[in-house]
Scaffold this motif. Structure first.
Motif, mmCIF file in Angstrom:
data_model
loop_
_atom_site.group_PDB
_atom_site.id
_atom_site.type_symbol
_atom_site.label_atom_id
_atom_site.label_comp_id
_atom_site.label_asym_id
_atom_site.label_seq_id
_atom_site.Cartn_x
_atom_site.Cartn_y
_atom_site.Cartn_z
ATOM 1 N N SER A 9 0.799 -1.217 0.000
ATOM 2 C CA SER A 9 0.000 0.000 0.000
ATOM 3 C C SER A 9 0.832 1.267 0.000
ATOM 4 C CB SER A 9 -0.902 0.009 1.244
ATOM 5 O OG SER A 9 -0.107 -0.080 2.418
ATOM 6 N N LEU A 10 0.244 2.296 -0.610
ATOM 7 C CA LEU A 10 0.767 3.657 -0.542
ATOM 8 C C LEU A 10 -0.395 4.569 -0.161
ATOM 9 C CD1 LEU A 10 1.982 2.257 -3.465
ATOM 10 C CD2 LEU A 10 3.513 4.201 -3.169
ATOM 11 N N VAL A 62 6.238 -1.866 -5.453
ATOM 12 C CA VAL A 62 5.193 -2.187 -6.422
ATOM 13 C C VAL A 62 3.841 -1.968 -5.758
ATOM 14 C CG1 VAL A 62 4.168 -3.947 -7.910
ATOM 15 C CG2 VAL A 62 6.657 -3.874 -7.587
ATOM 16 N N GLY A 63 3.007 -1.152 -6.383
ATOM 17 C CA GLY A 63 1.679 -0.857 -5.860
ATOM 18 C C GLY A 63 0.977 0.100 -6.797
ATOM 19 N N ARG A 64 -0.080 0.763 -6.274
ATOM 20 C CA ARG A 64 -0.850 1.678 -7.105
ATOM 21 C C ARG A 64 -1.117 2.992 -6.379
ATOM 22 N NH1 ARG A 64 -5.388 -1.162 -10.927
ATOM 23 N NH2 ARG A 64 -4.339 -3.160 -11.281
ATOM 24 N N VAL A 83 14.179 4.623 -3.189
ATOM 25 C CA VAL A 83 13.372 3.471 -3.595
ATOM 26 C C VAL A 83 13.055 3.571 -5.086
ATOM 27 C CG1 VAL A 83 11.183 2.251 -3.255
ATOM 28 C CG2 VAL A 83 12.359 3.288 -1.292
ATOM 29 N N ASP A 84 13.200 2.453 -5.803
ATOM 30 C CA ASP A 84 12.840 2.378 -7.215
ATOM 31 C C ASP A 84 11.319 2.338 -7.328
ATOM 32 O OD1 ASP A 84 12.269 1.637 -9.838
ATOM 33 O OD2 ASP A 84 13.801 0.081 -9.935
ATOM 34 N N THR A 85 10.723 3.334 -7.994
ATOM 35 C CA THR A 85 9.268 3.412 -8.100
ATOM 36 C C THR A 85 8.758 2.974 -9.465
ATOM 37 O OG1 THR A 85 9.368 5.738 -8.792
ATOM 38 C CG2 THR A 85 9.174 5.286 -6.427
ATOM 39 N N GLY A 86 9.597 2.302 -10.240
ATOM 40 C CA GLY A 86 9.170 1.860 -11.566
ATOM 41 C C GLY A 86 7.984 0.913 -11.518
ATOM 42 N N GLY A 87 7.759 0.254 -10.390
ATOM 43 C CA GLY A 87 6.643 -0.674 -10.259
ATOM 44 C C GLY A 87 5.395 -0.061 -9.662
ATOM 45 N N VAL A 88 5.397 1.261 -9.422
ATOM 46 C CA VAL A 88 4.212 1.933 -8.882
ATOM 47 C C VAL A 88 3.353 2.409 -10.047
ATOM 48 C CG1 VAL A 88 3.330 3.824 -7.471
ATOM 49 C CG2 VAL A 88 5.438 2.635 -6.802
#
Length: 311
Positions: A9-10, A62-64, A83-88
């Motif tokens: 979660s974010l 990884v999230g949305r 943090v790598d946010t490529g998966g967000v």
């Protein structure tokens, strides 16, 4: 170097200090509204990046989030933390997750959460999180996104030869097959009750729980440290140092992030729990749920920027 992938979660935390918590139908005037990036997944990713430092494992989130100002800010804060946010993923159909928090003069609080884009996290997101995982990597998850997605991540991590760490928070029951597919379950005392139906405060009780679950079980006990056991290993206890307590918010997330980084570095469970206890103990000596960016030598993101945040 192995990677740490945090799936979860974010949220944006909207925090208001009030003299007293309002009763039903009552309006209370509060102080300045504070806006902070949060969510257990994002907090644990920041904690992992803090524990890893410049030479440790890479940390990927990884999230949305929604296509809004809160989402943009949360991604910027993660990037600032290393943090790598490529998966967000930016979800155009849902707003970013938001937590509304009232805190009274005694430190008591009430919290309401609008899950928003977190509620849309699905099995495909879990597969994206697991893509590229291999032996030595660690996948971290919590329960602020739907459990089917959590299950998919854990199963995919096991198939890839990576280890999985699940922080069962918020407290919820977990299916036996999900527990058996996990490598490490992390819970506090109340969460242990939800998962196992009983209190766990001793190494022996942790050993019994691990035997039932089929995975390692770690139970955090606040100032008493933590107890732990593998499904077939010797149970143990890790005491916490005595430190001045400023704010306990975020201590559990600091624990999980540091434990995951230690596991990715190849340590055994006892050593990883020790790293988690040390990180959690440091976290309570400062205010807020995350390490301050300036403490890590990175450019901080304005923590009080509220105007237009949700646009």
């Amino acid at each position: 170097m192995p990677d740490v992938v945090v799936f979860g979660s974010l949220n944006t935390d909207l925090v208001l200090d009030v003299p007293v918590l309002p009763a039903a139908g009552q309006t209370v005037l509060g102080g300045r509204l504070r806006v902070h990036s949060g969510g257990k997944g994002a907090n644990q990713a920041v904690a992992a990046a803090d524990a890893a430092g410049p030479t440790g494992p890479a940390v990927r989130m990884v999230g949305r989030v929604g296509d809004d100002g809160y989402g943009r800010r949360m991604r910027a804060d993660l990037t600032a933390a290393g943090v790598d946010t490529g998966g967000v993923t930016v979800d155009s159909n849902e707003p970013s997750g938001t937590a509304l928090i009232l805190v009274d003069a005694a430190g008591e609080n009430v919290i309401a959460v609008a899950a928003g884009a977190n509620s849309a996290v699905d099995v495909d997101d879990a597969r994206r999180a697991a893509a590229g995982l291999g032996p030595g990597d660690v996948a971290v998850c919590q329960l602020e996104v739907p459990q089917p997605a959590v299950r998919a991540l854990v199963v995919a991590a096991r198939a890839a030869g990576a280890r999985s760490v699940c922080n069962a928070a918020p407290a919820a029951a977990l299916a036996p097959d999900l527990l058996a597919a996990l490598d490490v379950l992390v819970v506090n005392e109340s969460e242990a009750g939800a998962v196992f139906g009983t209190q766990i405060r001793t190494p022996e009780a942790a050993g019994t729980a691990a035997g039932r679950a089929g995975c390692a079980v770690v139970v955090t006990l606040g100032p008493a440290g933590a107890v732990f056991a593998g499904p077939h290993g010797r149970p143990g206890r890790c005491p916490a140092p005595t430190v001045p307590v400023i704010d306990t918010v975020g201590a559990g997330d600091a624990f999980v992030g540091a434990l995951a980084v230690a596991l990715a570095g190849g340590t055994d469970l006892a050593t990883a729990v020790g790293a988690g206890v040390a990180a959690g103990s440091r976290a309570v000596t400062r205010s807020g749920a995350r390490p301050h960016a300036v403490d890590r030598g990175r450019k901080p993101v304005d923590a009080d920027l509220t105007e237009g945040a949700g646009k």
